[in-house]
Scaffold this motif. Structure first.
Motif, PDB file in Angstrom:
ATOM      1  N   ALA A 191      56.668 -14.529 -76.716  1.00 55.48           N
ATOM      2  CA  ALA A 191      55.742 -13.471 -76.309  1.00 55.48           C
ATOM      3  C   ALA A 191      54.326 -13.838 -76.731  1.00 55.48           C
ATOM      4  O   ALA A 191      54.112 -14.629 -77.657  1.00 55.48           O
ATOM      5  CB  ALA A 191      56.141 -12.132 -76.937  1.00 55.48           C
ATOM      6  N   VAL A 192      53.370 -13.235 -76.038  1.00 51.78           N
ATOM      7  CA  VAL A 192      51.958 -13.299 -76.414  1.00 51.78           C
ATOM      8  C   VAL A 192      51.550 -11.906 -76.857  1.00 51.78           C
ATOM      9  O   VAL A 192      51.788 -10.926 -76.143  1.00 51.78           O
ATOM     10  CB  VAL A 192      51.086 -13.757 -75.232  1.00 51.78           C
ATOM     11  N   PHE A 193      50.942 -11.780 -78.045  1.00 49.66           N
ATOM     12  CA  PHE A 193      50.671 -10.476 -78.639  1.00 49.66           C
ATOM     13  C   PHE A 193      49.182 -10.141 -78.601  1.00 49.66           C
ATOM     14  O   PHE A 193      48.329 -11.021 -78.444  1.00 49.66           O
ATOM     15  CB  PHE A 193      51.189 -10.439 -80.075  1.00 49.66           C
ATOM     16  N   SER A 194      48.893  -8.871 -78.785  1.00 49.74           N
ATOM     17  CA  SER A 194      47.518  -8.384 -78.674  1.00 49.74           C
ATOM     18  C   SER A 194      46.608  -8.892 -79.788  1.00 49.74           C
ATOM     19  O   SER A 194      45.384  -8.862 -79.651  1.00 49.74           O
ATOM     20  CB  SER A 194      47.510  -6.847 -78.674  1.00 49.74           C
ATOM     21  N   ASP A 195      47.180  -9.370 -80.900  1.00 46.76           N
ATOM     22  CA  ASP A 195      46.354  -9.950 -81.966  1.00 46.76           C
ATOM     23  C   ASP A 195      46.091 -11.442 -81.707  1.00 46.76           C
ATOM     24  O   ASP A 195      45.700 -12.176 -82.602  1.00 46.76           O
ATOM     25  CB  ASP A 195      46.999  -9.748 -83.341  1.00 46.76           C
ATOM     26  N   GLN A 196      46.361 -11.869 -80.467  1.00 50.75           N
ATOM     27  CA  GLN A 196      46.093 -13.227 -79.990  1.00 50.75           C
ATOM     28  C   GLN A 196      46.947 -14.275 -80.687  1.00 50.75           C
ATOM     29  O   GLN A 196      46.553 -15.436 -80.833  1.00 50.75           O
ATOM     30  CB  GLN A 196      44.606 -13.560 -80.112  1.00 50.75           C
ATOM     31  N   LYS A 197      48.144 -13.869 -81.048  1.00 42.08           N
ATOM     32  CA  LYS A 197      49.124 -14.803 -81.587  1.00 42.08           C
ATOM     33  C   LYS A 197      50.285 -14.938 -80.594  1.00 42.08           C
ATOM     34  O   LYS A 197      50.544 -14.042 -79.799  1.00 42.08           O
ATOM     35  CB  LYS A 197      49.649 -14.322 -82.950  1.00 42.08           C
ATOM     36  N   VAL A 198      50.952 -16.065 -80.675  1.00 44.15           N
ATOM     37  CA  VAL A 198      52.098 -16.344 -79.808  1.00 44.15           C
ATOM     38  C   VAL A 198      53.333 -16.482 -80.689  1.00 44.15           C
ATOM     39  O   VAL A 198      53.336 -17.267 -81.652  1.00 44.15           O
ATOM     40  CB  VAL A 198      51.876 -17.638 -79.002  1.00 44.15           C
ATOM     41  N   GLY A 199      54.362 -15.709 -80.378  1.00 41.80           N
ATOM     42  CA  GLY A 199      55.614 -15.807 -81.116  1.00 41.80           C
ATOM     43  C   GLY A 199      56.460 -16.946 -80.573  1.00 41.80           C
ATOM     44  O   GLY A 199      56.706 -17.030 -79.371  1.00 41.80           O
ATOM     45  N   VAL A 200      56.911 -17.825 -81.472  1.00 40.20           N
ATOM     46  CA  VAL A 200      57.664 -19.011 -81.069  1.00 40.20           C
ATOM     47  C   VAL A 200      58.952 -19.075 -81.875  1.00 40.20           C
ATOM     48  O   VAL A 200      58.939 -18.904 -83.095  1.00 40.20           O
ATOM     49  CB  VAL A 200      56.843 -20.304 -81.297  1.00 40.20           C
ATOM     50  N   LEU A 201      60.057 -19.295 -81.190  1.00 38.56           N
ATOM     51  CA  LEU A 201      61.332 -19.541 -81.857  1.00 38.56           C
ATOM     52  C   LEU A 201      61.491 -21.050 -81.986  1.00 38.56           C
ATOM     53  O   LEU A 201      61.769 -21.747 -81.016  1.00 38.56           O
ATOM     54  CB  LEU A 201      62.485 -18.947 -81.049  1.00 38.56           C
ATOM     55  N   ARG A 202      61.294 -21.555 -83.190  1.00 40.92           N
ATOM     56  CA  ARG A 202      61.289 -23.000 -83.428  1.00 40.92           C
ATOM     57  C   ARG A 202      62.700 -23.487 -83.751  1.00 40.92           C
ATOM     58  O   ARG A 202      63.402 -22.912 -84.585  1.00 40.92           O
ATOM     59  CB  ARG A 202      60.344 -23.349 -84.574  1.00 40.92           C
TER      60      ARG A 202
ATOM     61  N   VAL B 248      56.312 -19.765 -63.342  1.00 38.74           N
ATOM     62  CA  VAL B 248      56.599 -19.104 -64.621  1.00 38.74           C
ATOM     63  C   VAL B 248      55.240 -18.857 -65.289  1.00 38.74           C
ATOM     64  O   VAL B 248      54.751 -19.672 -66.065  1.00 38.74           O
ATOM     65  CB  VAL B 248      57.520 -19.960 -65.504  1.00 38.74           C
ATOM     66  N   ASN B 249      54.612 -17.750 -64.912  1.00 41.18           N
ATOM     67  CA  ASN B 249      53.217 -17.528 -65.312  1.00 41.18           C
ATOM     68  C   ASN B 249      53.022 -16.272 -66.156  1.00 41.18           C
ATOM     69  O   ASN B 249      51.887 -15.823 -66.343  1.00 41.18           O
ATOM     70  CB  ASN B 249      52.330 -17.438 -64.068  1.00 41.18           C
ATOM     71  N   GLU B 250      54.117 -15.691 -66.674  1.00 41.52           N
ATOM     72  CA  GLU B 250      53.952 -14.448 -67.432  1.00 41.52           C
ATOM     73  C   GLU B 250      53.136 -14.651 -68.708  1.00 41.52           C
ATOM     74  O   GLU B 250      52.398 -13.761 -69.139  1.00 41.52           O
ATOM     75  CB  GLU B 250      55.320 -13.828 -67.766  1.00 41.52           C
ATOM     76  N   PHE B 251      53.245 -15.838 -69.320  1.00 41.05           N
ATOM     77  CA  PHE B 251      52.444 -16.112 -70.520  1.00 41.05           C
ATOM     78  C   PHE B 251      50.957 -16.180 -70.169  1.00 41.05           C
ATOM     79  O   PHE B 251      50.107 -15.726 -70.940  1.00 41.05           O
ATOM     80  CB  PHE B 251      52.894 -17.432 -71.161  1.00 41.05           C
ATOM     81  N   PHE B 252      50.637 -16.754 -69.032  1.00 40.84           N
ATOM     82  CA  PHE B 252      49.250 -16.845 -68.586  1.00 40.84           C
ATOM     83  C   PHE B 252      48.672 -15.450 -68.362  1.00 40.84           C
ATOM     84  O   PHE B 252      47.566 -15.136 -68.820  1.00 40.84           O
ATOM     85  CB  PHE B 252      49.183 -17.667 -67.293  1.00 40.84           C
ATOM     86  N   ILE B 253      49.432 -14.605 -67.681  1.00 46.34           N
ATOM     87  CA  ILE B 253      48.959 -13.241 -67.382  1.00 46.34           C
ATOM     88  C   ILE B 253      48.726 -12.451 -68.666  1.00 46.34           C
ATOM     89  O   ILE B 253      47.704 -11.776 -68.837  1.00 46.34           O
ATOM     90  CB  ILE B 253      49.966 -12.526 -66.469  1.00 46.34           C
ATOM     91  N   LYS B 254      49.656 -12.550 -69.589  1.00 48.10           N
ATOM     92  CA  LYS B 254      49.544 -11.788 -70.835  1.00 48.10           C
ATOM     93  C   LYS B 254      48.413 -12.319 -71.719  1.00 48.10           C
ATOM     94  O   LYS B 254      47.682 -11.539 -72.346  1.00 48.10           O
ATOM     95  CB  LYS B 254      50.872 -11.836 -71.585  1.00 48.10           C
ATOM     96  N   ALA B 255      48.227 -13.633 -71.758  1.00 48.40           N
ATOM     97  CA  ALA B 255      47.138 -14.194 -72.559  1.00 48.40           C
ATOM     98  C   ALA B 255      45.784 -13.742 -72.020  1.00 48.40           C
ATOM     99  O   ALA B 255      44.870 -13.406 -72.788  1.00 48.40           O
ATOM    100  CB  ALA B 255      47.225 -15.720 -72.565  1.00 48.40           C
ATOM    101  N   LYS B 256      45.635 -13.710 -70.697  1.00 49.16           N
ATOM    102  CA  LYS B 256      44.386 -13.224 -70.102  1.00 49.16           C
ATOM    103  C   LYS B 256      44.161 -11.761 -70.466  1.00 49.16           C
ATOM    104  O   LYS B 256      43.045 -11.346 -70.783  1.00 49.16           O
ATOM    105  CB  LYS B 256      44.426 -13.393 -68.584  1.00 49.16           C
ATOM    106  N   GLN B 257      45.239 -10.976 -70.438  1.00 51.26           N
ATOM    107  CA  GLN B 257      45.134  -9.549 -70.754  1.00 51.26           C
ATOM    108  C   GLN B 257      44.624  -9.341 -72.171  1.00 51.26           C
ATOM    109  O   GLN B 257      43.842  -8.416 -72.428  1.00 51.26           O
ATOM    110  CB  GLN B 257      46.513  -8.887 -70.587  1.00 51.26           C
ATOM    111  N   TYR B 258      45.024 -10.216 -73.097  1.00 50.93           N
ATOM    112  CA  TYR B 258      44.648 -10.055 -74.497  1.00 50.93           C
ATOM    113  C   TYR B 258      43.414 -10.890 -74.881  1.00 50.93           C
ATOM    114  O   TYR B 258      43.107 -11.040 -76.066  1.00 50.93           O
ATOM    115  CB  TYR B 258      45.823 -10.405 -75.398  1.00 50.93           C
ATOM    116  N   GLY B 259      42.743 -11.450 -73.896  1.00 51.16           N
ATOM    117  CA  GLY B 259      41.472 -12.120 -74.158  1.00 51.16           C
ATOM    118  C   GLY B 259      41.570 -13.483 -74.788  1.00 51.16           C
ATOM    119  O   GLY B 259      40.601 -13.971 -75.377  1.00 51.16           O
ATOM    120  N   ILE B 260      42.717 -14.141 -74.689  1.00 53.95           N
ATOM    121  CA  ILE B 260      42.858 -15.495 -75.223  1.00 53.95           C
ATOM    122  C   ILE B 260      42.404 -16.486 -74.147  1.00 53.95           C
ATOM    123  O   ILE B 260      42.846 -16.400 -73.004  1.00 53.95           O
ATOM    124  CB  ILE B 260      44.320 -15.791 -75.608  1.00 53.95           C
ATOM    125  N   PRO B 261      41.538 -17.420 -74.473  1.00 56.65           N
ATOM    126  CA  PRO B 261      41.200 -18.453 -73.488  1.00 56.65           C
ATOM    127  C   PRO B 261      42.468 -19.180 -73.041  1.00 56.65           C
ATOM    128  O   PRO B 261      43.196 -19.728 -73.880  1.00 56.65           O
ATOM    129  CB  PRO B 261      40.257 -19.382 -74.257  1.00 56.65           C
TER     130      PRO B 261
END
Length: 698
Positions: free
Chosen positions: A204-215, A371-384
């Motif tokens: 997921a991409v979060f509103s605090d401009q962090k990305v959650g990753v399952l490593r 598969v562009n949901e990460f792109f859409i969400k990052a734009k929504q939260y203001g991440i370049p």
């Protein structure tokens, strides 16, 4: 061939692997270290992985890419996607028929602080676009983290045994996809500023401009990037028809994964739906794996893929039915036959044109969605954020490679790093590589019948130029300014020396050589051949065909040989009458009997077509709600559960939109479903920082 494992292949090496034992429903089966559960099950002839709790329908593999949940099983009491989970010695695998019973725990699991890291660039996806972008950033020393959910880099390149089209100088055109994957990975790994996490999934991409990753499939990490590049590729579109969820109905990517990565034969007799490049290439890969291709249907009047891909199948004996569609996959627990019909100008089946064919697998290749949901969400939260490859625009892998290169340079400039601006020529090359097939010309055979005459059976404008680079005497011309032009033989002033490099190296296997020097009435014809060496021998009788698949005659094989620069392509020589020697484009590979329809067509007895695979929601249920005035897909979800399954509506959402269109409802009238905050499923314990060493089944 032992069982269903591929032990000989014309292109792929068969590695030595450590054999282990796992258990399916308590019974031991063979497996190899490093392969997935689904590969081991298929290799043992197991195609039904469970049954749906709603209606008892059999469940099997569909996408083999972690995007759906058809292949879920219990592995050592944990529900996992069998296409993504690697086998372990002694692993106990059971069918997953509904929700598993949770084990009892005596004490809460240990938790640990969630790691947070910062990085300049986060690349999501290790396919052609992500690898190319990573290398461009690595050259500039920019701290970059690349994550990919597979256990090796390359994306779909690792499934492609054919030579690539495109530009020889820009994107390795003329090189096989599997080899391009290795080159790109080796190039990337030389840059210390680029860190790589495999078997790691962005959640997921979060509103605090962090990305959650399952490593590594177990540790939850929060990544805070300055810039994100989404290079997550595409997912296959689903298709609504009766029997569409039977085991044996696969996406093209799943089929190629099993055949070209896992070295497992998932079919004996395959039928293909979709005449784009994906379906056409998959058909050729099936033939190379000694799988019969019964036929291919395409709803449009012409196949949308490159004509040379279509011609390869046709001249090897595969019938292609344009202006046809699939009506049903038929069978009880798995596919036993397919029924097709001709369609009218409105793409509606024409009664009386139905035909059925015996097959055990049906490959669906009807297009891709980014598969562009990460792109859409990052734009929504203001991440370049940037998107590259198929996540930006569906095109060929060669275009994705060049797209990644451009995005890498653009990201460096976005970060304010000292980097040259993107040359205008890069953008132009990128557009050429993304271009669709252009004009198709009638085949014009050369008039000359003396010396050695190359016959170029390539008559469609596509971006491709390796043949021009292959000829040591420069006798083949492709316009460097626009490589989409059809190749020309400049033989009026020069003489071909029969080096056969063009025959062996053409990505479309679309060049033959006719040698009149020893016998003008019965010239020698050199034909490319990419099947196993022991499948054809000197003095064998073969049927030669033209580009339309028409048989020209039965001829004796004079030689089977390989030139130094052939890259695993053999050359078969026959002696043919001059009347049709230039028309020869290939050899029939399979017995015509496997392509013949059944005496009577088969009617699928199921009442309706499934739209939501996860929740088994039918066309009828959704259509009824639309006709009652429902315009919000969230309401449809509430009433029917369509879109509430494990895949998160990745396969059904586009089909629901299509039902609205079929009912005369425009997109502007429809409220789309609310996207989940997490784009992939994950055990809830990882968000609490559950220790990877602990049992995660809770």
């Amino acid at each position: 061939m032992t069982g269903l494992r591929i032990e000989q292949h014309p292109i792929l090496p068969i590695p030595e692997r450590e054999e282990i034992q796992i258990f399916w429903q308590g019974q031991p089966i063979r497996a190899f270290v490093g392969e997935t559960i689904s590969a081991a099950l298929f290799a043992s002839g197991i195609r039904v992985f469970g049954h749906h709790p709603k209606d008892g329908s059999p469940q099997g593999i569909f996408c083999a890419n972690g995007q759906c949940s058809q292949c879920m099983v219990l592995a050592d009491q944990k529900p996992v996607k069998s296409c993504m989970e690697l086998v372990q010695p002694g692993m106990q695998v059971e069918p997953l028929n509904g929700l598993p019973e949770l084990p009892k725990v005596s004490q809460p699991p240990k938790v640990q602080p969630i790691e947070e890291i910062e990085v300049d660039v986060l690349i999501l996806g290790g396919g052609p676009a992500g690898l190319s972008a990573g290398s461009e950033l690595g050259k500039l020393g920019i701290p970059t983290l690349l994550i990919d959910d597979k256990h090796r880099l390359g994306g779909k390149l690792v499934l492609q045994t054919h030579r690539f089209f495109g530009s020889s100088s820009a994107v390795y055109a003329g090189t096989r996809g599997i080899d391009i994957a290795t080159r790109l990975e080796n190039d990337l790994r030389q840059y210390p500023s680029v860190q790589i996490w495999l078997q790691s999934t962005a959640l997921a991409v979060f509103s605090d401009q962090k990305v959650g990753v399952l490593r590594n499939g177990s540790q939850y990490v929060l990544v805070k990037p300055k810039v994100i590049l989404v290079a997550t590729g595409a997912r296959e579109k689903f298709l609504a028809f009766k029997g569409n969820t039977l085991p044996g109905v696969y996406g093209a990517g799943a089929f190629q994964t099993l055949v070209n990565r896992d070295l497992v034969r998932p079919a004996e007799n395959l039928f293909i739906v979709g005449g784009g490049n994906v379906g056409l290439i998959a058909g050729y890969h099936a033939l190379q794996a000694n799988i019969n291709v019964v036929g291919l249907v395409e709803a449009l009047p012409e196949c949308g893929g490159y004509k040379v891909h279509k011609d390869k199948l046709v001249r090897m004996g595969v019938p292609i039915y344009t202006s046809h569609t699939v009506l049903s996959a038929n069978g009880q627990d798995y596919v036993e036959s397919v029924t097709i019909a001709q369609v009218d100008e409105k793409f509606q089946p024409i009664p009386g044109t139905e035909k059925s064919f015996a097959c055990d697998s049906l490959l669906i290749a009807v297009g891709l969605d980014p598969v562009n949901e990460f792109f859409i969400k990052a734009k929504q939260y203001g991440i370049p954020v940037f998107a590259g490859g198929d996540a930006e625009e569906i095109a060929e892998a060669s275009a994705a490679m060049f797209s990644g290169k451009i995005k890498g340079r653009e990201i460096a400039l976005q970060l304010g790093r000292k980097a040259p601006p993107v040359p205008a020529e890069w953008y132009r090359t990128g557009e050429i590589l993304k271009s669709k097939p252009g004009e198709t010309f009638s085949e014009h055979l050369p008039e000359a019948s003396v010396g050695v005459v190359p016959v170029i059976h390539c008559t469609q404008e596509i971006p491709c130029n390796p043949c021009a680079a292959l000829c040591p005497n420069g006798l083949i011309f492709v316009d460097d300014h626009d490589i989409r032009k059809v190749p020309e033989f400049l033989g009026n002033n020069y003489c071909c020396q029969l080096c056969e490099q063009c025959v062996a190296g053409c990505p479309g296997l679309a060049i033959t050589l006719v040698d009149y020097r020893s016998n003008a009435d019965f010239p020698l014809v050199s034909i490319p051949y990419e099947f196993t060496r022991d499948s054809i021998r000197q003095r064998d009788s073969v049927t030669v065909l033209d580009t339309q698949g028409n048989p020209l005659g039965d001829l004796e094989v004079l030689s089977v040989h390989q030139i130094k620069r052939s890259d695993r392509t053999l050359i078969v020589q026959v002696q043919a009458p001059k009347e049709y020697a230039k028309k020869i484009a290939g050899l029939r590979i399979q017995d015509q009997k496997v392509t013949e329809p059944l005496d009577e067509y088969v009617t699928e007895l199921h009442n309706d077509t499934i739209i939501c695979r996860c929740e088994r929601v039918t066309v009828g249920e959704i259509r009824e709600l639309i006709r009652k005035g429902v315009r919000d897909i969230n309401e449809i979800k509430t009433v029917t559960r369509a879109g509430m399954g494990a895949c998160g509506s990745k396969t059904c959402n586009s089909l629901i939109h299509r039902l609205f269109r079929e009912e005369g409802i425009t997109n502007s009238e429809v409220v789309d479903n609310t996207k989940r905050p997490l784009f992939m499923e994950v055990p809830i314990g990882v968000f609490a920082g559950e220790s990877p060493s602990e049992d995660k089944s809770t």
